[in-house]
Motif scaffolding. Structure first.
Motif, PDB file in Angstrom:
ATOM      1  N   SER A 119      25.057  81.325  28.268  1.00 10.00           N
ATOM      2  CA  SER A 119      25.708  80.042  28.013  1.00 10.00           C
ATOM      3  C   SER A 119      25.864  79.760  26.520  1.00 10.00           C
ATOM      4  O   SER A 119      26.620  78.871  26.134  1.00 10.00           O
ATOM      5  CB  SER A 119      24.917  78.909  28.673  1.00 10.00           C
ATOM      6  N   LYS A 120      25.148  80.511  25.674  1.00 13.23           N
ATOM      7  CA  LYS A 120      25.272  80.343  24.234  1.00 13.23           C
ATOM      8  C   LYS A 120      26.243  81.348  23.618  1.00 13.23           C
ATOM      9  O   LYS A 120      26.467  81.328  22.413  1.00 13.23           O
ATOM     10  CB  LYS A 120      23.892  80.494  23.578  1.00 13.23           C
ATOM     11  N   ASN A 121      26.791  82.235  24.447  1.00 10.46           N
ATOM     12  CA  ASN A 121      27.721  83.237  23.950  1.00 10.46           C
ATOM     13  C   ASN A 121      29.123  82.630  23.950  1.00 10.46           C
ATOM     14  O   ASN A 121      29.770  82.517  24.979  1.00 10.46           O
ATOM     15  CB  ASN A 121      27.668  84.488  24.837  1.00 10.46           C
ATOM     16  N   HIS A 122      29.577  82.231  22.770  1.00 11.89           N
ATOM     17  CA  HIS A 122      30.844  81.504  22.686  1.00 11.89           C
ATOM     18  C   HIS A 122      32.038  82.373  23.075  1.00 11.89           C
ATOM     19  O   HIS A 122      33.028  81.858  23.613  1.00 11.89           O
ATOM     20  CB  HIS A 122      31.024  80.943  21.277  1.00 11.89           C
ATOM     21  N   ALA A 123      31.957  83.679  22.832  1.00 14.13           N
ATOM     22  CA  ALA A 123      33.061  84.562  23.210  1.00 14.13           C
ATOM     23  C   ALA A 123      33.217  84.587  24.726  1.00 14.13           C
ATOM     24  O   ALA A 123      34.345  84.556  25.247  1.00 14.13           O
ATOM     25  CB  ALA A 123      32.819  85.966  22.670  1.00 14.13           C
ATOM     26  N   ILE A 124      32.100  84.645  25.448  1.00 13.28           N
ATOM     27  CA  ILE A 124      32.152  84.643  26.908  1.00 13.28           C
ATOM     28  C   ILE A 124      32.661  83.302  27.422  1.00 13.28           C
ATOM     29  O   ILE A 124      33.496  83.247  28.335  1.00 13.28           O
ATOM     30  CB  ILE A 124      30.757  84.972  27.488  1.00 13.28           C
ATOM     31  N   ILE A 125      32.174  82.211  26.833  1.00 13.02           N
ATOM     32  CA  ILE A 125      32.621  80.881  27.252  1.00 13.02           C
ATOM     33  C   ILE A 125      34.118  80.728  27.024  1.00 13.02           C
ATOM     34  O   ILE A 125      34.855  80.246  27.894  1.00 13.02           O
ATOM     35  CB  ILE A 125      31.853  79.792  26.487  1.00 13.02           C
ATOM     36  N   ASP A 126      34.594  81.168  25.859  1.00  9.26           N
ATOM     37  CA  ASP A 126      36.019  81.027  25.537  1.00  9.26           C
ATOM     38  C   ASP A 126      36.891  81.853  26.483  1.00  9.26           C
ATOM     39  O   ASP A 126      37.951  81.396  26.923  1.00  9.26           O
ATOM     40  CB  ASP A 126      36.276  81.454  24.096  1.00  9.26           C
ATOM     41  N   GLU A 127      36.445  83.082  26.789  1.00  6.26           N
ATOM     42  CA  GLU A 127      37.228  83.917  27.693  1.00  6.26           C
ATOM     43  C   GLU A 127      37.244  83.337  29.104  1.00  6.26           C
ATOM     44  O   GLU A 127      38.287  83.330  29.774  1.00  6.26           O
ATOM     45  CB  GLU A 127      36.681  85.340  27.725  1.00  6.26           C
ATOM     46  N   ALA A 128      36.096  82.823  29.556  1.00  5.66           N
ATOM     47  CA  ALA A 128      36.036  82.196  30.878  1.00  5.66           C
ATOM     48  C   ALA A 128      36.953  80.983  30.934  1.00  5.66           C
ATOM     49  O   ALA A 128      37.675  80.774  31.916  1.00  5.66           O
ATOM     50  CB  ALA A 128      34.596  81.794  31.206  1.00  5.66           C
TER      51      ALA A 128
END
Length: 248
Positions: A119-128
Motif C-alpha cells: 500500500s506504500k508502493n506508489h508505482a503499484i497504486i498508480d498503475e492500479a
C-alpha cells in the motif's frame, strides 16, 4: 514469420473421448482472433491446453516461437500468456483496488509481501488506479467484489489479466452471463484492448465476434473445421449450416 501463438497437431484425449483433435492453429502477432463453434466443440478445452491447465495427449504449443508444451501454467503467465475464464475466478472479499494491487505486486515479484508495504508502493497504486479508470471501475474501487454487478466483475477479471502485461490474452466468453444493460460496457472495453496485445476470443455472441475479430477459426467436434476472415466465415454455407444456422 514467428506467430504470437501456435499449435501443431494438438490433441487431448480423455479415455476414448477425443476433446481436441489434431488442431494446428496459428495466431499472428497483434491479431484479434476468434474461436467459435457449437457447444461441445472443444473451445474451452483448447484454451485450457494453451494455458497449461490441461496437458496435451500429443502435439505442441508454441508461444512466440518457443515450445511451452511442458511449461507450467504460472510460468506461462510470466512469459506473457494470460487468460480470463468462462466463470469468474475472483477473490470475492477483495475490492477491485486490492485485487489489482495484488496482481501487479505478483507481476513485480512482490506478491508475497504484506499489504502494508504494498500500500506504500506508489508505482503499484498508480498503475492500479490507471487500470481502474481504463476498465470503468473507479466508482467501485472500494466495493467488495462479491457485491459488484456481474458486468463489473467481468471487467475486473479482464483488468486483472491485463495487469500481468500479457503479449497474448485469451478471453473465454467475456460477455457470458452479463445482463443486456451491462453488455455494451463490457464489449466496448474488449474492443479497446491495447493493439499490441494479441487477443484470442471465445464467444457465442456473433455480433461481438464479427465486430471484434480479424480472423476466425471454427471448431467442430474438437477439430479445426474452417478458418478465414470475418467475410469468409460469415458467408460460408457450411459454417452457417453447422453453427450460425441456415438463415444467419
Amino acid at each position: 514469420m514467428t506467430h504470437a501463438l501456435e499449435t501443431r497437431n494438438l490433441s487431448k484425449r480423455f479415455g476414448s473421448l477425443v476433446a481436441t483433435n489434431d488442431v494446428s492453429l496459428s495466431v499472428a502477432k497483434g491479431a484479434r482472433h476468434a474461436l467459435i463453434g457449437p457447444n461441445g466443440a472443444g473451445k474451452t478445452t483448447l484454451i485450457n491446453l494453451l494455458t497449461g491447465v490441461l496437458t496435451p495427449s500429443s502435439g505442441q504449443i508454441l508461444l512466440e516461437g518457443e515450445d511451452i508444451t511442458a511449461t507450467p501454467a504460472h510460468h506461462r503467465v510470466g512469459r506473457g500468456l494470460s487468460r480470463t475464464f468462462q466463470i469468474n475466478q475472483l477473490f470475492a472479499d477483495f475490492t477491485p483496488l486490492e485485487a489489482l494491487m495484488l496482481a501487479i505486486g505478483e507481476r513485480e515479484g512482490q506478491g508475497s509481501m504484506a499489504w502494508k508495504p504494498l500500500s506504500k508502493n506508489h508505482a503499484i497504486i498508480d498503475e492500479a488506479a490507471s487500470l481502474l479508470d481504463r476498465f470503468r471501475l473507479t466508482d467501485a474501487l472500494s466495493t467488495p467484489t462479491k457485491l459488484l454487478p456481474y458486468g463489473k466483475q467481468r471487467l475486473l477479471e479482464i483488468a486483472l489479466a491485463i495487469a500481468a502485461r500479457p503479449r497474448v490474452l485469451l478471453l473465454d466468453e467475456p460477455a457470458a452471463g452479463v445482463p443486456e444493460e451491462e453488455r455494451h460496457e463490457v464489449l466496448g472495453i474488449v474492443r479497446a484492448l491495447p493493439a499490441d496485445v494479441t487477443v484470442v476470443l471465445i464467444e457465442h455472441d456473433m455480433d461481438l465476434v464479427f465486430s471484434f475479430a480479424d480472423r476466425i477459426s471454427v471448431l467442430v467436434a474438437g477439430g479445426l473445421f474452417k478458418e478465414g476472415t470475418v467475410e469468409e466465415i460469415s458467408h460460408d454455407p457450411q459454417v452457417k449450416a453447422i453453427y450460425l444456422g441456415e438463415d444467419a
